[in-house]
Each structure stands twice: as C-alpha cells, then as structure tokens.
Design a protein around this motif. Structure first.
Motif, mmCIF file in Angstrom:
data_model
loop_
_atom_site.group_PDB
_atom_site.id
_atom_site.type_symbol
_atom_site.label_atom_id
_atom_site.label_comp_id
_atom_site.label_asym_id
_atom_site.label_seq_id
_atom_site.Cartn_x
_atom_site.Cartn_y
_atom_site.Cartn_z
ATOM 1 N N LYS A 2 2.492 1.628 -3.380
ATOM 2 C CA LYS A 2 1.160 2.544 -4.151
ATOM 3 C C LYS A 2 1.540 3.485 -4.113
ATOM 4 C CE LYS A 2 -1.452 -1.921 -4.947
ATOM 5 N NZ LYS A 2 -2.940 -2.589 -4.869
ATOM 6 N N THR A 3 1.454 3.871 -2.564
ATOM 7 C CA THR A 3 0.935 5.158 -2.866
ATOM 8 C C THR A 3 2.144 6.142 -3.032
ATOM 9 O OG1 THR A 3 -0.691 5.549 -0.855
ATOM 10 C CG2 THR A 3 0.395 7.108 -0.782
ATOM 11 N N GLU A 7 3.667 5.417 -5.687
ATOM 12 C CA GLU A 7 3.985 5.072 -7.486
ATOM 13 C C GLU A 7 2.521 6.159 -7.705
ATOM 14 O OE1 GLU A 7 2.739 1.266 -7.983
ATOM 15 O OE2 GLU A 7 4.740 1.074 -8.613
ATOM 16 N N GLN A 8 1.610 6.204 -7.076
ATOM 17 C CA GLN A 8 0.867 7.446 -7.730
ATOM 18 C C GLN A 8 0.848 8.836 -7.088
ATOM 19 O OE1 GLN A 8 -2.160 5.541 -4.901
ATOM 20 N NE2 GLN A 8 -3.121 4.487 -6.061
ATOM 21 N N LEU A 9 1.752 8.813 -6.313
ATOM 22 C CA LEU A 9 2.429 10.429 -5.818
ATOM 23 C C LEU A 9 3.917 10.952 -6.910
ATOM 24 C CD1 LEU A 9 2.459 10.611 -2.200
ATOM 25 C CD2 LEU A 9 0.868 11.761 -3.823
ATOM 26 N N ASN A 10 3.338 9.777 -7.976
ATOM 27 C CA ASN A 10 4.741 10.209 -8.767
ATOM 28 C C ASN A 10 6.181 10.203 -8.259
ATOM 29 O OD1 ASN A 10 3.177 9.233 -10.976
ATOM 30 N ND2 ASN A 10 2.421 11.303 -10.983
ATOM 31 N N CYS A 11 6.097 10.081 -7.282
ATOM 32 C CA CYS A 11 7.274 9.819 -6.343
ATOM 33 C C CYS A 11 8.915 8.479 -5.748
ATOM 34 C CB CYS A 11 7.464 10.882 -5.430
ATOM 35 S SG CYS A 11 6.461 10.002 -3.868
ATOM 36 N N SER A 69 0.410 -1.369 0.387
ATOM 37 C CA SER A 69 0.098 0.101 0.497
ATOM 38 C C SER A 69 0.838 1.235 0.066
ATOM 39 C CB SER A 69 -1.153 -0.299 1.049
ATOM 40 O OG SER A 69 -1.210 0.954 1.384
#
Length: 95
Positions: free
Chosen positions: A25-26, A28-32, A22
C-alpha cells in the motif's frame, strides 16, 4: 535519516500478511509500485510464500464467493501459483 537500516542477519525475515500488504500500500501511495516491481524482477528477487498461506488465500476467496463475481479471483482459486503453474500456462502470480 542518512541511510536505511539494512538487515544483516543470516536468517530470512518473517513478515505478517498485514506487514506485506502495508508495504505494498505504501508503494502504491507513493506511486512507485510498478517501478519497484520492475527493478525487483531485474534483480531476480522473489518472495517465498508457504503453501498454507496460499491455500488460506484461495479458501478465503472461495468461501466469500468471489470466484462467482471476479475472473481474477477465479484464476487464483482454480490454478497453482509458481513455476509449475507458469509452465502450464496459468497465472504467473498476483495480477
């Protein structure tokens, strides 16, 4: 929020695989994710994973037949992960 809660206890923190993934994934979602990994590597940070967890992951991939369709899965199943593996030229860890 003014500052993050920083863990101060002497014992290491135990996260479930779900919590770890999780968090990833966070990132990745923040593109960092890449920036985070580069910064963590510069600090020399590692995550220690019990051999039972590594072996479970290998058996999961193998039992599901992913080694037949994914060269990445085959690499993980067929070699070690860690310092000894790096010395033998195997994958350094997750791709």
């Amino acid at each position: 929020m003014d500052a993050p809660f920083l863990y101060q206890e002497k014992e290491n923190v135990v996260w479930s695989l779900r919590q770890v993934l999780s968090f990833v994934k966070t990132l990745e979602q923040l593109n960092c994710l890449d920036d985070f990994l580069v910064a963590a590597e510069k600090k020399g940070l590692d995550v220690e994973i019990p051999k039972e967890t590594i072996n479970y992951a290998k058996m999961y991939l193998f039992d599901a037949g992913y080694h037949k369709t994914s060269s990445d899965a085959k690499k993980y199943i067929s070699s070690g992960i860690g310092a000894t593996c790096r010395e033998r030229g195997g994958p350094p860890g997750p791709i």
